[in-house]
Write a protein that holds these residues in place. Sequence first.
Motif, PDB file in Angstrom:
ATOM      1  N   ASN A 282      53.555 -79.741   5.144  1.00 41.06           N
ATOM      2  CA  ASN A 282      53.063 -80.919   4.433  1.00 41.06           C
ATOM      3  C   ASN A 282      53.757 -81.068   3.079  1.00 41.06           C
ATOM      4  O   ASN A 282      54.153 -82.171   2.685  1.00 41.06           O
ATOM      5  N   ALA A 283      53.931 -79.950   2.366  1.00 40.95           N
ATOM      6  CA  ALA A 283      54.584 -79.994   1.052  1.00 40.95           C
ATOM      7  C   ALA A 283      56.047 -80.415   1.182  1.00 40.95           C
ATOM      8  O   ALA A 283      56.564 -81.200   0.363  1.00 40.95           O
ATOM      9  N   ILE A 284      56.737 -79.894   2.206  1.00 40.72           N
ATOM     10  CA  ILE A 284      58.144 -80.263   2.407  1.00 40.72           C
ATOM     11  C   ILE A 284      58.264 -81.750   2.707  1.00 40.72           C
ATOM     12  O   ILE A 284      59.134 -82.448   2.176  1.00 40.72           O
ATOM     13  N   LYS A 285      57.359 -82.251   3.542  1.00 38.62           N
ATOM     14  CA  LYS A 285      57.441 -83.648   3.963  1.00 38.62           C
ATOM     15  C   LYS A 285      57.156 -84.626   2.828  1.00 38.62           C
ATOM     16  O   LYS A 285      57.823 -85.660   2.707  1.00 38.62           O
ATOM     17  N   TYR A 286      56.175 -84.291   1.971  1.00 43.94           N
ATOM     18  CA  TYR A 286      55.725 -85.273   0.976  1.00 43.94           C
ATOM     19  C   TYR A 286      56.069 -84.908  -0.463  1.00 43.94           C
ATOM     20  O   TYR A 286      55.892 -85.746  -1.352  1.00 43.94           O
ATOM     21  N   ALA A 287      56.564 -83.676  -0.688  1.00 46.88           N
ATOM     22  CA  ALA A 287      56.940 -83.308  -2.053  1.00 46.88           C
ATOM     23  C   ALA A 287      58.445 -83.073  -2.186  1.00 46.88           C
ATOM     24  O   ALA A 287      59.040 -83.410  -3.207  1.00 46.88           O
ATOM     25  N   ILE A 288      59.073 -82.500  -1.162  1.00 51.10           N
ATOM     26  CA  ILE A 288      60.491 -82.142  -1.232  1.00 51.10           C
ATOM     27  C   ILE A 288      61.383 -83.233  -0.650  1.00 51.10           C
ATOM     28  O   ILE A 288      62.336 -83.694  -1.286  1.00 51.10           O
ATOM     29  N   ALA A 289      61.096 -83.672   0.575  1.00 49.97           N
ATOM     30  CA  ALA A 289      61.965 -84.630   1.278  1.00 49.97           C
ATOM     31  C   ALA A 289      62.168 -85.944   0.526  1.00 49.97           C
ATOM     32  O   ALA A 289      63.302 -86.449   0.478  1.00 49.97           O
ATOM     33  N   PRO A 290      61.131 -86.541  -0.084  1.00 54.12           N
ATOM     34  CA  PRO A 290      61.345 -87.831  -0.750  1.00 54.12           C
ATOM     35  C   PRO A 290      62.190 -87.731  -2.028  1.00 54.12           C
ATOM     36  O   PRO A 290      62.693 -88.752  -2.516  1.00 54.12           O
ATOM     37  N   SER A 291      62.322 -86.541  -2.596  1.00 50.29           N
ATOM     38  CA  SER A 291      63.030 -86.376  -3.868  1.00 50.29           C
ATOM     39  C   SER A 291      64.525 -86.136  -3.638  1.00 50.29           C
ATOM     40  O   SER A 291      64.903 -85.309  -2.791  1.00 50.29           O
ATOM     41  N   ILE A 292      65.357 -86.844  -4.371  1.00 54.57           N
ATOM     42  CA  ILE A 292      66.810 -86.669  -4.246  1.00 54.57           C
ATOM     43  C   ILE A 292      67.210 -85.252  -4.623  1.00 54.57           C
ATOM     44  O   ILE A 292      68.083 -84.640  -3.984  1.00 54.57           O
ATOM     45  N   ASP A 293      66.577 -84.714  -5.657  1.00 55.61           N
ATOM     46  CA  ASP A 293      66.898 -83.360  -6.117  1.00 55.61           C
ATOM     47  C   ASP A 293      66.113 -82.281  -5.385  1.00 55.61           C
ATOM     48  O   ASP A 293      66.294 -81.091  -5.670  1.00 55.61           O
ATOM     49  N   GLY A 294      65.238 -82.671  -4.460  1.00 57.93           N
ATOM     50  CA  GLY A 294      64.418 -81.685  -3.758  1.00 57.93           C
ATOM     51  C   GLY A 294      63.315 -81.150  -4.650  1.00 57.93           C
ATOM     52  O   GLY A 294      62.747 -81.881  -5.466  1.00 57.93           O
ATOM     53  N   GLY A 295      63.029 -79.874  -4.509  1.00 63.14           N
ATOM     54  CA  GLY A 295      61.959 -79.305  -5.314  1.00 63.14           C
ATOM     55  C   GLY A 295      61.693 -77.855  -4.952  1.00 63.14           C
ATOM     56  O   GLY A 295      62.436 -77.227  -4.192  1.00 63.14           O
ATOM     57  N   THR A 296      60.614 -77.348  -5.527  1.00 60.65           N
ATOM     58  CA  THR A 296      60.269 -75.928  -5.373  1.00 60.65           C
ATOM     59  C   THR A 296      58.873 -75.784  -4.782  1.00 60.65           C
ATOM     60  O   THR A 296      57.948 -76.517  -5.161  1.00 60.65           O
ATOM     61  N   ILE A 297      58.736 -74.824  -3.865  1.00 53.73           N
ATOM     62  CA  ILE A 297      57.423 -74.453  -3.325  1.00 53.73           C
ATOM     63  C   ILE A 297      57.181 -72.997  -3.685  1.00 53.73           C
ATOM     64  O   ILE A 297      58.035 -72.138  -3.450  1.00 53.73           O
ATOM     65  N   THR A 298      56.020 -72.727  -4.274  1.00 51.11           N
ATOM     66  CA  THR A 298      55.669 -71.368  -4.686  1.00 51.11           C
ATOM     67  C   THR A 298      54.483 -70.882  -3.865  1.00 51.11           C
ATOM     68  O   THR A 298      53.479 -71.591  -3.745  1.00 51.11           O
ATOM     69  N   ILE A 299      54.627 -69.685  -3.299  1.00 51.57           N
ATOM     70  CA  ILE A 299      53.557 -69.080  -2.489  1.00 51.57           C
ATOM     71  C   ILE A 299      53.064 -67.841  -3.225  1.00 51.57           C
ATOM     72  O   ILE A 299      53.849 -66.934  -3.528  1.00 51.57           O
ATOM     73  N   CYS A 300      51.766 -67.820  -3.513  1.00 52.21           N
ATOM     74  CA  CYS A 300      51.169 -66.714  -4.270  1.00 52.21           C
ATOM     75  C   CYS A 300      50.039 -66.073  -3.461  1.00 52.21           C
ATOM     76  O   CYS A 300      49.359 -66.746  -2.684  1.00 52.21           O
ATOM     77  N   ALA A 301      49.864 -64.786  -3.657  1.00 44.91           N
ATOM     78  CA  ALA A 301      48.760 -64.069  -3.010  1.00 44.91           C
ATOM     79  C   ALA A 301      48.365 -62.875  -3.862  1.00 44.91           C
ATOM     80  O   ALA A 301      49.226 -62.149  -4.367  1.00 44.91           O
ATOM     81  N   LYS A 302      47.067 -62.688  -4.040  1.00 42.24           N
ATOM     82  CA  LYS A 302      46.571 -61.527  -4.790  1.00 42.24           C
ATOM     83  C   LYS A 302      45.180 -61.181  -4.297  1.00 42.24           C
ATOM     84  O   LYS A 302      44.506 -61.990  -3.636  1.00 42.24           O
ATOM     85  N   VAL A 303      44.766 -59.967  -4.606  1.00 43.69           N
ATOM     86  CA  VAL A 303      43.432 -59.490  -4.243  1.00 43.69           C
ATOM     87  C   VAL A 303      42.577 -59.464  -5.494  1.00 43.69           C
ATOM     88  O   VAL A 303      42.960 -58.886  -6.511  1.00 43.69           O
TER      89      VAL A 303
END
Length: 370
Positions: free
Chosen positions: A265-286
């Motif tokens: 979903n993030a790639i389709k609506y946050a990265i693909a529409p942007s000419i410069d693309g973008g960054t996705i950050t995945i975080c996990a902690k306990v």
Amino acid sequence: MSVMNRLFGTKEATFWSFQLFGWMGYFLVRTFQAITFELELRFASLQYLVAVVIGVSMTIVMRHVYRIIRDKPLPLVLPVVVILCAAFGLLFSSLELALAPVFVPGFQRAVGIELFGNAMFEATVLFAWSAIYFGYHYYAGLQEQKAQVLKATAMAHQAQLKMLRYQLNPHFLFNTLNAISTLVLDKAEQDANKMLTKLSSFLRYTLVNQPTQRISLDQELYALGLYLDIEKVRFQDRLTIEFDIDEKAKSALVPSLILQPLIENAIKYAIAPSIDGGTITICAKVVGERLVLALKDSGPGVDDINHIVSQSGSGVGIANTKERLLQIYGADHEFRLENLEPTGLGIYIQVPKEKNDPPKNGSSLQKSDG
């Protein structure tokens, strides 16, 4: 445990176990009665053993009758039970008292109405036996019905989870195959082959891991690595992936492929529409006994967090993930969306921390980063 299974493992075994213990109790009650009346036990015991044989024989006959009527309405069953117990009580008493002189010396032979002297007691015993029989039957039927409902619910639950997880797969496959076709037309055979290999590995992974299965976060990141390698062939340097994974979180269990729809979903609506693309950050902690996951993108965010699906059509992956979490964890989870500053959308998931042994295939995280 094996003894209990032998005694009560099946309906037939349960019936005969109740017969054994019930008529043993009957024999002990009659023996106590003989003691109180100071009767000679060696003769009285023979009489009571004969009574037990008579009683067992009668209850076997009653069982066959009850099998025919037990599923009928109660207004029909109850009169039949009362009449049968009364009639068999009379017969029980007359047989026992008629045979008593044979086993008990000096026992006065009963005649006429005297043959029915024990009828009230025997009818009561048979009525108690009937109550236990029907009580067990209704209890067993209720348990079977409950098991069938649970099985049907579980099947529906699994079917719904499968539907939710695989709903986005056709869209993903269409995009990937379309990208492979473009690479072939552009004579980029090496990239096309790489993409096909990654697609094959990813699809194999999705088939092996069922939507109801929980896997370690490390395995989930491995699957995401396969998926992101495919997407990076499409987007090249326009897609940047960053990981911030606590070492303690890697062995925690999560539903298989719970993050993939959110990243898609993030790639389709946050990265693909942007000419410069973008960054996705995945975080996990306990945090204590909870596993906290976060997915952040550098896209434009959304205007209305509470109506993301109806607003743009971009929330199918988000809606499906919310529903999967609800199906799996019930109220024991948190799913929250938040617009980030200056731009971007953050998705935060909190679930119970369930421990698992660290898997051996967690090395693909570094492979997919970049």
